[in-house]
Design a protein around this motif. Sequence first.
Motif, mmCIF file in Angstrom:
data_model
loop_
_atom_site.group_PDB
_atom_site.id
_atom_site.type_symbol
_atom_site.label_atom_id
_atom_site.label_comp_id
_atom_site.label_asym_id
_atom_site.label_seq_id
_atom_site.Cartn_x
_atom_site.Cartn_y
_atom_site.Cartn_z
ATOM 1 N N THR A 79 -33.084 1.485 4.136
ATOM 2 C CA THR A 79 -32.469 0.386 3.379
ATOM 3 C C THR A 79 -33.439 -0.755 3.044
ATOM 4 O OG1 THR A 79 -31.694 -0.709 5.400
ATOM 5 C CG2 THR A 79 -30.165 0.816 4.333
ATOM 6 N N HIS A 80 -34.713 -0.599 3.395
ATOM 7 C CA HIS A 80 -35.668 -1.663 2.996
ATOM 8 C C HIS A 80 -37.100 -1.155 3.146
ATOM 9 C CE1 HIS A 80 -37.239 -5.681 2.326
ATOM 10 N NE2 HIS A 80 -38.031 -5.504 3.372
ATOM 11 N N VAL A 81 -37.774 -0.982 2.011
ATOM 12 C CA VAL A 81 -39.160 -0.488 2.076
ATOM 13 C C VAL A 81 -39.900 -0.900 0.805
ATOM 14 C CG1 VAL A 81 -38.480 1.818 1.195
ATOM 15 C CG2 VAL A 81 -40.588 1.586 2.525
ATOM 16 N N HIS A 82 -41.211 -1.178 0.980
ATOM 17 C CA HIS A 82 -42.062 -1.620 -0.143
ATOM 18 C C HIS A 82 -43.002 -0.465 -0.509
ATOM 19 C CE1 HIS A 82 -41.509 -6.119 0.699
ATOM 20 N NE2 HIS A 82 -41.029 -5.565 1.809
ATOM 21 N N TYR A 83 -42.768 0.193 -1.636
ATOM 22 C CA TYR A 83 -43.686 1.299 -1.962
ATOM 23 C C TYR A 83 -45.108 0.828 -2.252
ATOM 24 C CZ TYR A 83 -44.518 1.563 -7.078
ATOM 25 O OH TYR A 83 -44.978 1.360 -8.346
ATOM 26 N N THR A 234 -33.499 -8.931 -0.987
ATOM 27 C CA THR A 234 -34.458 -9.976 -0.615
ATOM 28 C C THR A 234 -34.693 -9.963 0.900
ATOM 29 O OG1 THR A 234 -34.997 -12.321 -0.954
ATOM 30 C CG2 THR A 234 -32.705 -11.829 -0.393
ATOM 31 N N HIS A 235 -35.474 -10.940 1.365
ATOM 32 C CA HIS A 235 -35.737 -11.116 2.800
ATOM 33 C C HIS A 235 -35.080 -12.420 3.262
ATOM 34 C CE1 HIS A 235 -39.268 -8.810 1.296
ATOM 35 N NE2 HIS A 235 -39.241 -8.215 2.461
ATOM 36 N N VAL A 236 -34.669 -12.477 4.517
ATOM 37 C CA VAL A 236 -34.150 -13.735 5.072
ATOM 38 C C VAL A 236 -34.445 -13.846 6.568
ATOM 39 C CG1 VAL A 236 -31.791 -12.963 5.702
ATOM 40 C CG2 VAL A 236 -32.158 -15.328 4.988
ATOM 41 N N ALA A 273 -33.148 -8.259 4.194
ATOM 42 C CA ALA A 273 -33.959 -7.675 5.254
ATOM 43 C C ALA A 273 -34.197 -8.684 6.366
ATOM 44 C CB ALA A 273 -35.294 -7.224 4.682
ATOM 45 N N HIS A 274 -34.163 -8.197 7.581
ATOM 46 C CA HIS A 274 -34.539 -8.866 8.842
ATOM 47 C C HIS A 274 -33.397 -9.625 9.514
ATOM 48 C CE1 HIS A 274 -38.306 -7.288 7.792
ATOM 49 N NE2 HIS A 274 -38.461 -8.084 6.753
ATOM 50 N N CYS A 275 -32.898 -10.725 8.950
ATOM 51 C CA CYS A 275 -31.724 -11.411 9.539
ATOM 52 C C CYS A 275 -31.890 -11.672 11.031
ATOM 53 C CB CYS A 275 -30.459 -10.572 9.316
ATOM 54 S SG CYS A 275 -30.045 -10.321 7.592
ATOM 55 N N THR A 324 -37.427 0.831 7.228
ATOM 56 C CA THR A 324 -38.784 0.960 7.788
ATOM 57 C C THR A 324 -39.620 -0.262 7.464
ATOM 58 O OG1 THR A 324 -39.644 2.066 5.814
ATOM 59 C CG2 THR A 324 -38.772 3.484 7.575
ATOM 60 N N ASP A 325 -39.357 -0.899 6.324
ATOM 61 C CA ASP A 325 -40.162 -2.040 5.857
ATOM 62 C C ASP A 325 -41.658 -1.744 5.828
ATOM 63 O OD1 ASP A 325 -40.551 -4.568 4.767
ATOM 64 O OD2 ASP A 325 -40.710 -5.543 6.719
ATOM 65 N N VAL A 326 -42.039 -0.506 5.539
ATOM 66 C CA VAL A 326 -43.464 -0.262 5.257
ATOM 67 C C VAL A 326 -43.859 -1.171 4.099
ATOM 68 C CG1 VAL A 326 -45.008 1.460 4.199
ATOM 69 C CG2 VAL A 326 -43.423 2.144 6.048
#
Length: 439
Positions: A79-83, A234-236, A273-275, A324-326
């Motif tokens: 549910t959250h990854v940066h290619y 987004t990220h928070v 992402a993160h929370c 994974t947030d790679v």
Amino acid sequence: MNVTTTSVQAFRSSILHCTRDPGEQDDTAVEYLEDGILLVSKGRIESIGPADALLATLPEQVTVHDYRGQLIVPGFIDTHVHYPQTDMIASYGSQLLEWLNNYTFPTERQFSDAAHAADTADFFLSELLRNGTTSALVLGTVHTESVDAFFEKARQRGLRMIAGKVLMDRNCPEYLRDTAQTGYSQSKALIERWHGQERLQYAITPRFAPTSTEHQLQLAGQLAAEHPDTFVHTHVAENVREVEWVAELFPKSRSYLDVYDQFNLLRDRSVLAHCIHLDAEDRQRLASSGAAMAFCPTSNLFLGSGLFDLSAAQSVGARVGLGTDVGAGTSFSMLQTLSEAYKVSQMAGQSLSPYRALYLATLGSAKALYIDDHVGNFDHGKEADFLVLDWQSTPLMTRRMQAATTLKEKLFALFMLGDDRAVSKTYIQGRCAHDRDAL
Ligand code: GUN
Ligand code: ZN
């Protein structure tokens, strides 16, 4: 069966999937077949059932793929990854804000080049499939080329993917900056080009509050209102210094999460992402808005960001997915990510049961992304994205499995010890898209 038998395939194996959230206790929320058949017709789930009963009903022409001794589960959903951060995974030595400046921004600069974007997207998607990840919510860079390249590669492989162009109009290098207006119009053009094409969906993607002006966030909220079935990504509240910075940049907001709320960015299909550094009011608000939290344990440990509170998220009924947030995350493997998720929970005196871990990586993440009508388990009619897992992919796992006596014990050991080697096959819409042993 009223479909031509040539379009029907049967997969014989142990089969396990979640029918709802098992929580910590509820063993009836999973369905397990020790010797089962997964029947796939035209790329969709037809049925699952015990092999002895189902085999007898199959016409002779139906191909039976024999994976006895292994385990079929639904495809994993990241549910959250940066290619674009693939090439900078495992970069040494700093926390979020320095890490962004030192590694991330220079790496993302290269994605103005469409050929580089296409090459990276191709590698990234192969890596997802090698690890059993069949759907993901993905960030591009600020460049539209990065998103075109990603969607084109995902489309060629028939994948269910959600992605978007990063919006960033301040507090970043000039070479990665858009404007409120260009960010809006480029995102709108990408929505028109890609959203709803085959299995692709668009995510409006302000990077995080510090890199967007109020005007950019306002236009992002407007775009989201104009396209209610797109995603917001987004990220928070990842890092303490980041949270302090947001308080300085947005002094009128009650909290970091409240910044997004004020600009109408919290709703169904918003994924944050993160929370980590949220308070009780934030969690309540996030849950009631229909937004989801992406829990990214390897990233949170790698950047020293903090510990996600899974129990607190559950107790307000928030949607939670696993990410994974790679490249801040250190592995593409959702198995390794589950292993770290378990340890993060342990640090808070909580636990993560084997069935709930499976749920988090499959149906729970599908619900977080509102794609559970399509994927996430083996309900009739869902898209046939699934994996064949090998209990014995290393000598240690073989030995550990011999000592295990229950399914839960085996599953837990698989989650703690497994990685890409445990994924023997990945199927997309009933087609084999990764075969470990053919390589
Ligand atoms: N916050 C803003 N951008 C990023 C990013 O690229 N990675 C992580 N982990 N956090 C962020
Ligand atoms: Zn991220």
